[in-house]
Design a protein around this motif. Structure first.
Motif, PDB file in Angstrom:
ATOM      1  N   ILE B  75       0.583  -1.281   0.022  1.00 59.07           N
ATOM      2  CA  ILE B  75       0.113   0.098  -0.317  1.00 59.07           C
ATOM      3  C   ILE B  75       0.870   1.159   0.118  1.00 59.07           C
ATOM      4  O   ILE B  75       0.660   2.256  -0.631  1.00 59.07           O
ATOM      5  CB  ILE B  75      -0.942   0.069   0.962  1.00 59.07           C
ATOM      6  N   MET B  76       1.843   1.316   0.833  1.00 60.57           N
ATOM      7  CA  MET B  76       2.556   2.555   1.235  1.00 60.57           C
ATOM      8  C   MET B  76       3.858   2.642   0.121  1.00 60.57           C
ATOM      9  O   MET B  76       4.234   3.800   0.087  1.00 60.57           O
ATOM     10  CB  MET B  76       2.950   2.474   2.562  1.00 60.57           C
ATOM     11  N   ASP B  79       2.296   0.313  -4.403  1.00 61.00           N
ATOM     12  CA  ASP B  79       1.012   0.552  -5.218  1.00 61.00           C
ATOM     13  C   ASP B  79       0.774   2.198  -5.344  1.00 61.00           C
ATOM     14  O   ASP B  79       0.382   2.769  -6.592  1.00 61.00           O
ATOM     15  CB  ASP B  79      -0.162   0.186  -4.415  1.00 61.00           C
ATOM     16  N   TRP B  80       0.932   3.095  -4.421  1.00 65.40           N
ATOM     17  CA  TRP B  80       0.881   4.505  -4.491  1.00 65.40           C
ATOM     18  C   TRP B  80       1.584   5.261  -3.295  1.00 65.40           C
ATOM     19  O   TRP B  80       1.401   5.656  -2.372  1.00 65.40           O
ATOM     20  CB  TRP B  80      -0.415   4.788  -4.141  1.00 65.40           C
ATOM     21  N   SER B  89       7.903   8.251   0.577  1.00 64.63           N
ATOM     22  CA  SER B  89       7.885   6.732   0.854  1.00 64.63           C
ATOM     23  C   SER B  89       8.798   6.055  -0.374  1.00 64.63           C
ATOM     24  O   SER B  89       8.169   5.802  -1.229  1.00 64.63           O
ATOM     25  CB  SER B  89       6.533   6.091   0.798  1.00 64.63           C
TER      26      SER B  89
END
Lengths: 568, 175
Positions: B75-76, B79-80, B89
């Motif tokens: 997620i972090m 993906d985005w 990140s």
């Protein structure tokens, strides 16, 4: 195996209990009827709860604008209440988990209710962030699940999201820990239940617990591992709650001392709430023999320690704020500015309730006194609410831009929601007190031989076990020796059963009578409640001398009284 | 198939524990013991093996940790990736400190819940399960030892009586 416990340790089960007495005492509030005061308190709690629900509905329907929030103070009672309730929730897990790891026997009398309090308090706490969202129907955005915006994920760098995970883990783990411990006690209620509906309900909630040796072995290991998991968990939860503030850049909030200070404060407030609740419950539910002065004193010692930690944190915050020389630090919640400013009353409520009044517990007389303890615990509950209020409202009321300095005044909706959660909490707790075994009776039975007053006294006299309370009841002097003669005497006194005109009753309905004992009674000639209801001391003694088992049991369980109730 | 079992009832945990040892010493198989509370030392006296619940909790905890690391990375980082507060990140290792709370909570969540579920499954306790303790008094203050009987039971009966059983019954048990 030894049940030895140093004689210097005070008994934590008083009243000369046997295993069966514990069963009867714990089952009594469930099997009996609620008294008038219960109904009065319950009605008040329901009204408060409904007021709260109404206020919540109004908030959701109209918007957060109905609260007293303003531009500068954008968090106020909602988060104050949230942190207050979460904090209260900490004592339960501390008692059930940390004290289990430390093998503290006194936890047994209070862990069940403390855990119940935890769960009910966390339920209240969880409502505040939810309604604070405003659009509660979008609450699922806090979860990392795919949604209609494609790759719109939650932000795992945010303490607010850590909170979602921490609180839900805490609530759910506390719940299974609590319920697993409840299984044997529900099973006990189930096996005693006489009404079919009661039996059904308790069969359902006890999950068919049978008490096999292997089950107990697993049960104990599961409890221990859960305690090991819950201990860091409980510390993490309030640490993460404190991150909500500590990771921000608001003066008064960005403080590295917050995590340990919040955890100590949480335990402090939680124990105060346990005291407030249990001091009443031990009276109302007749549990004075299980929640004794020792329990109260030990909890007061924990309050003294955690209150001390909190006070040291206040002092260091105060000092450091002053020592920085920063003008922005002179309006934070622990500063000269706060003590003399418009929120002086909130500042001093915090100091007096949390740091000064609890010092009374240094006096042994006071920390062993029920009334004093109750009064002081109420002060701590109030003080800890003010701590969170001060942290949030005082710190936000001043800022870098003096033109925006302001104060907060709650609307009736703010007040309504807070009072409503108190009502909801008491509704849950009062229902719990009437339907749940409020003492972990299975665990209490394990410490009876080491910590029961009668067992301790017997050990001091070098006797293996205490003499049963009604031992003299089985004196066999004036009763004829021959068993059949005794049986005849008994039946003469109680009346013979006539199979032609009477129907035998189900004697198992009398608590204390099992299928085997029923057969024994039938063999003697006892079949009906009518016969049993006539029994007095003489007949009990006769019966004991005929069956030669369970001396004193019939009298202790008051079979006659029970049978009379069955007839009427 | 039906078989006979002896149900010996005791009213004291220490007497029971001693009885279990004596019955074991006389080479009888103890099918089951039902007690109202955990009797310490009973499992070893009966010759039960150590429970592995703690081990399962450890494994489930590792699973939770791995699962959390996987989805946090997905997620972090993958993906985005976002730039939050000037802290972009870039890699899992660099962002890991911010993930510690979630990693920890998920470890506890998995370990606790899956262990409890395992316990419920292994001990066969769940809603609507019927209780199997043969005497309702075993959740109150009595202790019941169940021993299968083959052939003549008088010797066993005498042994049980000697160990302090307060009631001894022979039950036809249907399977």
């Amino acid at each position: 195996m030894g049940h030895y416990e140093a004689p210097i340790r005070e008994a934590i089960i008083t009243g000369d209990k046997s295993y069966h007495d514990i069963t009867v005492d714990v089952a009594a509030p469930i099997e009996g009827k609620a008294n008038k005061s219960w109904w009065i308190v319950f009605s008040i709690a329901i009204v408060a709860m409904l007021w709260g629900f109404g206020s919540i509905a109004y908030t959701i329907g109209t918007g957060i604008g109905v609260w007293g929030l303003n531009n500068r103070i954008n968090w106020a009672w909602d988060i104050t209440n949230f942190v207050w309730w979460v904090g209260i929730g900490h004592a339960g897990t501390l008692i059930s988990a940390v004290l289990l790891l430390f093998r503290q026997k006194w936890r047994m009398g209070i862990n069940r209710s403390a855990e119940a309090m935890t769960i009910f308090a966390v339920v209240q706490a969880g409502m505040f962030p939810l309604i604070h969202m405003g659009r509660i129907w979008d609450g699922f955005y806090t979860l990392p699940i795919p949604n209609q915006y494609g790759n719109l994920w939650v932000n795992f760098n945010s303490p607010l999201l850590w909170d979602v995970f921490a609180i839900s883990t805490y609530l759910s783990v506390s719940l299974v820990f609590w319920w697993t411990g409840l299984l044997p006690d529900f099973a006990m209620i189930r096996d005693r239940a006489t009404k079919p509906f009661q039996k059904k309900i308790y069969s359902l909630v006890s999950f068919g617990w049978s008490g096999r040796a292997k089950d107990w072995q697993r049960f104990e290991e599961v409890s221990l591992v859960l305690a090991g998991l819950a201990t860091p968990l409980v510390l993490s939860v309030h640490t993460i709650v404190s991150f909500d503030f500590a990771t921000s850049v608001i003066p008064g909030w960005h403080s590295t001392v917050y995590p340990p200070y919040f955890v100590a404060g949480a335990v402090f407030s939680g124990f105060a709430m346990v005291q407030s609740l249990l001091l009443i419950m031990r009276k109302v539910s007749n549990l004075e023999d299980y929640i004794t002065r020792v329990h109260i004193e030990n909890m007061n010692k924990v309050i003294l320690v955690t209150g001390g930690i909190v006070t040291v944190a206040y002092l260091s915050e105060f000092f450091v704020g002053w020592y920085t020389g920063s003008s922005y630090e002179d309006f934070v919640y622990l500063s000269v500015g706060a003590a003399t400013g418009p929120y002086w009353w909130a500042f001093w409520s915090l100091i007096i309730c949390n740091s000064i009044i609890p010092q009374l517990f240094w006096f042994k007389k006071i920390r062993r006194n029920y009334i004093w303890t109750f009064i002081i615990s109420i002060f701590i509950n109030i003080g800890m609410w003010f701590e969170r209020f001060d942290i949030i409202v005082i710190n936000l009321s001043r800022g870098h831009l003096p033109s925006s300095w302001t104060q907060f005044s709650p609307t009736f909706v703010d007040i309504g929601i807070f009072v409503g959660t108190i009502g909801f909490f008491f509704v849950l707790f009062l229902l719990y007190a009437r339907t749940f075994p409020v003492i972990a009776q299975a665990e209490v039975k394990t410490i009876l031989k080491s910590s029961g007053n009668n067992y301790k006294a017997a050990r001091d006299l070098n006797q293996p076990n205490p003499t049963p309370k009604v031992a003299d009841a089985s004196s066999k002097t004036s009763i004829a020796d021959d068993k059949s003669e005794k049986t005849n005497t008994l039946l003469d006194r109680l009346g013979k059963f006539d199979p032609n005109t009477e129907k035998p009753d189900d004697l198992k309905k009398i608590s204390g009578v099992g299928p085997v004992l029923e057969k024994t009674l039938n063999k003697i000639g006892l079949y009906t409640f009518k016969q049993v209801s006539k029994m007095t001391k003489i007949e009990y003694d006769l019966l004991d001398s005929i069956t030669e088992s369970f001396p004193g049991r019939a009298e202790r369980d008051d079979w006659a009284g029970q049978a009379k109730k069955m007839i009427s | 198939m039906s078989s006979k079992v002896i149900h010996a009832l005791y009213d004291d945990d220490d007497v029971l524990l001693n009885a279990v040892k004596e019955v074991k010493a006389a080479d009888h198989h103890i099918e089951e013991v039902f007690t109202p509370f955990p009797v310490h030392g009973l499992d070893t006296a009966m010759g039960l093996e150590r429970t592995r619940m703690g081990v399962t909790a450890f494994l489930y905890g590792l699973t939770g940790l791995a699962f959390a690391a996987w989805f946090l990375n997905l997620i972090m980082i993958q993906d985005w990736p976002q730039n939050i507060g000037g802290k972009p990140s870039f890699s899992f290792a660099e962002n890991m400190p911010a993930f510690v709370p979630i990693l920890f909570e998920m470890t506890v969540f998995f370990a606790a819940h899956l262990m409890v579920i395992t316990f419920y499954m292994r001990s066969k306790i769940w809603p609507f399960k019927k209780a199997e303790n043969p005497d309702p008094r075993t959740t109150d203050d009595k202790f019941l030892m169940e021993i299968p009987v083959e052939g003549d039971s008088t010797a066993l009966r005498a042994l049980l009586e000697k160990t302090g059983a307060i009631e001894i019954n022979i039950i036809e048990k249907s399977h």
